[in-house]
Design a protein around this motif. Sequence first.
Motif, PDB file in Angstrom:
ATOM      1  N   GLY A 305       0.826  -1.182  -0.099  1.00 18.10           N
ATOM      2  CA  GLY A 305       0.219  -0.041  -0.029  1.00 18.10           C
ATOM      3  C   GLY A 305       0.745   1.233   0.075  1.00 18.10           C
ATOM      4  N   ALA A 306       2.130   1.004  -0.205  1.00 17.58           N
ATOM      5  CA  ALA A 306       3.027   2.275   0.102  1.00 17.58           C
ATOM      6  C   ALA A 306       2.888   3.132  -1.147  1.00 17.58           C
ATOM      7  CB  ALA A 306       4.435   2.021   0.214  1.00 17.58           C
ATOM      8  N   LEU A 307       2.382   4.294  -1.365  1.00 16.03           N
ATOM      9  CA  LEU A 307       2.274   5.386  -2.517  1.00 16.03           C
ATOM     10  C   LEU A 307       3.460   5.821  -2.624  1.00 16.03           C
ATOM     11  CD1 LEU A 307       0.494   6.284  -4.586  1.00 16.03           C
ATOM     12  CD2 LEU A 307      -0.062   8.120  -3.015  1.00 16.03           C
ATOM     13  N   VAL A 308       4.100   6.140  -3.630  1.00 18.41           N
ATOM     14  CA  VAL A 308       5.403   6.642  -3.866  1.00 18.41           C
ATOM     15  C   VAL A 308       5.364   7.914  -4.849  1.00 18.41           C
ATOM     16  CG1 VAL A 308       6.680   4.480  -3.259  1.00 18.41           C
ATOM     17  CG2 VAL A 308       6.088   4.985  -5.749  1.00 18.41           C
ATOM     18  N   GLN A 309       4.162   7.969  -5.761  1.00 14.90           N
ATOM     19  CA  GLN A 309       3.855   8.941  -6.664  1.00 14.90           C
ATOM     20  C   GLN A 309       2.368   9.187  -6.681  1.00 14.90           C
ATOM     21  OE1 GLN A 309       5.238   8.844 -10.694  1.00 14.90           O
ATOM     22  NE2 GLN A 309       6.291  10.687 -10.488  1.00 14.90           N
ATOM     23  N   SER A 310       1.740  10.309  -6.583  1.00 15.20           N
ATOM     24  CA  SER A 310       0.422  10.305  -6.821  1.00 15.20           C
ATOM     25  C   SER A 310       0.034  10.338  -8.118  1.00 15.20           C
ATOM     26  CB  SER A 310      -0.054  11.585  -6.175  1.00 15.20           C
ATOM     27  OG  SER A 310       0.578  12.725  -6.583  1.00 15.20           O
ATOM     28  N   ALA A 311      -1.218  10.420  -8.503  1.00 16.54           N
ATOM     29  CA  ALA A 311      -1.622  10.436  -9.894  1.00 16.54           C
ATOM     30  C   ALA A 311      -1.405  11.641 -10.420  1.00 16.54           C
ATOM     31  CB  ALA A 311      -3.097   9.967  -9.861  1.00 16.54           C
ATOM     32  N   LYS A 312      -1.552  12.544  -9.609  1.00 16.28           N
ATOM     33  CA  LYS A 312      -1.247  14.072 -10.328  1.00 16.28           C
ATOM     34  C   LYS A 312       0.179  14.207 -10.987  1.00 16.28           C
ATOM     35  CE  LYS A 312      -1.021  18.985  -8.977  1.00 16.28           C
ATOM     36  NZ  LYS A 312      -1.094  19.682  -7.596  1.00 16.28           N
ATOM     37  N   TYR A 313       1.095  13.792 -10.544  1.00 20.08           N
ATOM     38  CA  TYR A 313       2.549  13.696 -11.161  1.00 20.08           C
ATOM     39  C   TYR A 313       2.895  12.502 -11.856  1.00 20.08           C
ATOM     40  CZ  TYR A 313       2.733  17.485  -7.539  1.00 20.08           C
ATOM     41  OH  TYR A 313       2.300  18.496  -6.843  1.00 20.08           O
ATOM     42  N   ALA A 314       2.043  11.481 -11.984  1.00 19.04           N
ATOM     43  CA  ALA A 314       2.632  10.306 -12.920  1.00 19.04           C
ATOM     44  C   ALA A 314       2.118  10.442 -14.430  1.00 19.04           C
ATOM     45  CB  ALA A 314       1.749   9.193 -12.417  1.00 19.04           C
ATOM     46  N   PRO A 315       3.111   9.979 -15.306  1.00 17.39           N
ATOM     47  CA  PRO A 315       2.664  10.082 -16.526  1.00 17.39           C
ATOM     48  C   PRO A 315       1.441   9.784 -17.069  1.00 17.39           C
ATOM     49  CG  PRO A 315       5.027   9.136 -16.233  1.00 17.39           C
ATOM     50  CD  PRO A 315       4.200   9.027 -14.951  1.00 17.39           C
ATOM     51  N   ASP A 316       0.944   8.681 -16.547  1.00 14.33           N
ATOM     52  CA  ASP A 316      -0.378   7.858 -16.943  1.00 14.33           C
ATOM     53  C   ASP A 316      -1.608   8.624 -16.283  1.00 14.33           C
ATOM     54  OD1 ASP A 316       0.251   6.753 -14.938  1.00 14.33           O
ATOM     55  OD2 ASP A 316      -0.365   4.780 -15.644  1.00 14.33           O
ATOM     56  N   GLY A 317      -1.284   9.547 -15.157  1.00  9.36           N
ATOM     57  CA  GLY A 317      -2.262   9.897 -14.411  1.00  9.36           C
ATOM     58  C   GLY A 317      -3.118   8.877 -13.365  1.00  9.36           C
ATOM     59  N   ARG A 318      -2.283   7.965 -13.067  1.00  9.89           N
ATOM     60  CA  ARG A 318      -2.450   6.946 -12.032  1.00  9.89           C
ATOM     61  C   ARG A 318      -1.428   6.864 -11.033  1.00  9.89           C
ATOM     62  NH1 ARG A 318      -3.783   1.804 -16.008  1.00  9.89           N
ATOM     63  NH2 ARG A 318      -3.691   0.722 -13.855  1.00  9.89           N
ATOM     64  N   ASP A 319      -1.890   6.510  -9.796  1.00 13.98           N
ATOM     65  CA  ASP A 319      -1.118   6.586  -8.676  1.00 13.98           C
ATOM     66  C   ASP A 319      -0.103   5.199  -8.938  1.00 13.98           C
ATOM     67  OD1 ASP A 319      -2.480   8.137  -7.324  1.00 13.98           O
ATOM     68  OD2 ASP A 319      -3.701   6.604  -6.167  1.00 13.98           O
ATOM     69  N   VAL A 320       1.179   5.758  -8.595  1.00 12.64           N
ATOM     70  CA  VAL A 320       2.382   4.729  -8.463  1.00 12.64           C
ATOM     71  C   VAL A 320       2.837   4.305  -7.056  1.00 12.64           C
ATOM     72  CG1 VAL A 320       4.839   4.145  -9.316  1.00 12.64           C
ATOM     73  CG2 VAL A 320       3.362   5.862 -10.721  1.00 12.64           C
ATOM     74  N   PHE A 321       2.704   2.826  -7.050  1.00 13.20           N
ATOM     75  CA  PHE A 321       2.990   2.303  -5.757  1.00 13.20           C
ATOM     76  C   PHE A 321       4.418   1.649  -5.659  1.00 13.20           C
ATOM     77  CE2 PHE A 321      -1.552   2.491  -5.906  1.00 13.20           C
ATOM     78  CZ  PHE A 321      -2.101   2.760  -4.732  1.00 13.20           C
ATOM     79  N   LEU A 322       4.754   1.255  -4.516  1.00 13.42           N
ATOM     80  CA  LEU A 322       6.317   0.791  -4.574  1.00 13.42           C
ATOM     81  C   LEU A 322       6.322  -0.352  -5.124  1.00 13.42           C
ATOM     82  CD1 LEU A 322       8.979   0.981  -3.108  1.00 13.42           C
ATOM     83  CD2 LEU A 322       7.984  -0.057  -0.942  1.00 13.42           C
ATOM     84  N   GLY A 323       5.422  -1.083  -5.244  1.00 16.15           N
ATOM     85  CA  GLY A 323       5.595  -2.394  -6.024  1.00 16.15           C
ATOM     86  C   GLY A 323       5.816  -2.447  -7.436  1.00 16.15           C
TER      87      GLY A 323
END
Length: 434
Positions: A305-323
Amino acid sequence: MNRYLMPVSRDSKKLKKPRRGGQSGTFGMGNSGIRRSDFLSNDDYARAVHEAGGPGADEVCASDGFGPHTLLLQAIHGANLDDKYEIFQAEFASEVVDRPHVFVKKWKGRLRGGYLKASAPSETVVETRTNPDGAARQVLVMPKSDQASRLIDEAEFAELYSACEFAHEFGLPLDTMITITWSLLDCRSDNDVKKGFQSLLKCIGDWLGQRGWPCAYIYCHENSAALGLHSHIALFVPGGSPPGLKRLSATEHPRRQFKAYLKKWVERRFGGVARGSVRITGALVEQPWLTFLRLGYISKGFERGALVQSAKYAPDGRDVFLGDLIPFRWRDPGPVSVKRCGVSQSLGPTQRRTGVPGGLERFYADPVKLGGDLKLLGVSAVDAGKARSDLDIWMKADRRPAKPKRFKSAYERGIRDVRELYPQDFVDRLNLYR
């Protein structure tokens, strides 16, 4: 984000085989009369089934995938394990294209049955279970612990990654892996494991230090049903390049010497070596790309569940998690009461601020060029041969920066794109071997 692929016919008139026990499954036709083959994607199919009132009475769930309607259907009706591995090729390919900045595909690790059986702690029992196709198989089972699994969080992953990138930049590939199963060495309490592990690290440091090499490694402890409490250490052992290896006999090769030394040390320290208690893997030739594969394996018990980049800053507009940044599938590391993971002092935050891994400072101490060969001040004539051998590796411009400066890893600089976090040859190899 694990996705396993299975080609499925697009012929809408051709139904899939019924599931065992009369279930139609997600690719057949449920009570709603909706067929998966009539839709281009799992999510479109899930939307239609949801609007029709849900899956049929003989279906556990109507779809398996990653779209919003699929997740909604799974949340309401549960996941259908029968259809977990039957995701459409087209949907998976689309996910890979849409998200090249994360590891949609995962490295397929392998388990060796003979090794696991040999390494099974005495607490485990062998049970016979039946596969879905009716075939019997034996599995190792360990009684469940009341303790929660100890997962690697983002800060710990950042430290492991930073140490690996630091070592990689200075030509210290952490491509040699040691796996120690403590129960087979009769170390069952936390105190026994701590003492044994510290003795092991001292043994490694002494061997490298006596030869003038830095002691660089990362490690983790895990507690699995198959192995019990065990440790993984990814470390640097000098291997050199193929041309240099041609001049070495089997007994002279440092990696062969290290392997023999470590096994003898374990025999002296623990009074014998049971089969499977100590495993040392790695090629004779240095393989820098393996540094990051070892990192991924050590980090496979990550906090999902560790979120490392929110959707706002991700290239595809989706949250990026540690996995998403780890190339291995998630595996439960089990309850671990000792320190979960760590890095050597030579690669730690204090040493990174100096800009040079511990043990390499001497290569930056007033080097001079004499007779076409790079040498160090203060090297005696007796040690000249060994010094030149060291310098052949360390003093080349393509092996380490010409001038040290404070080191800050890509992850510490905020990069969350695997194409920038990892070397290109590593990313290419993952795509090649999957």
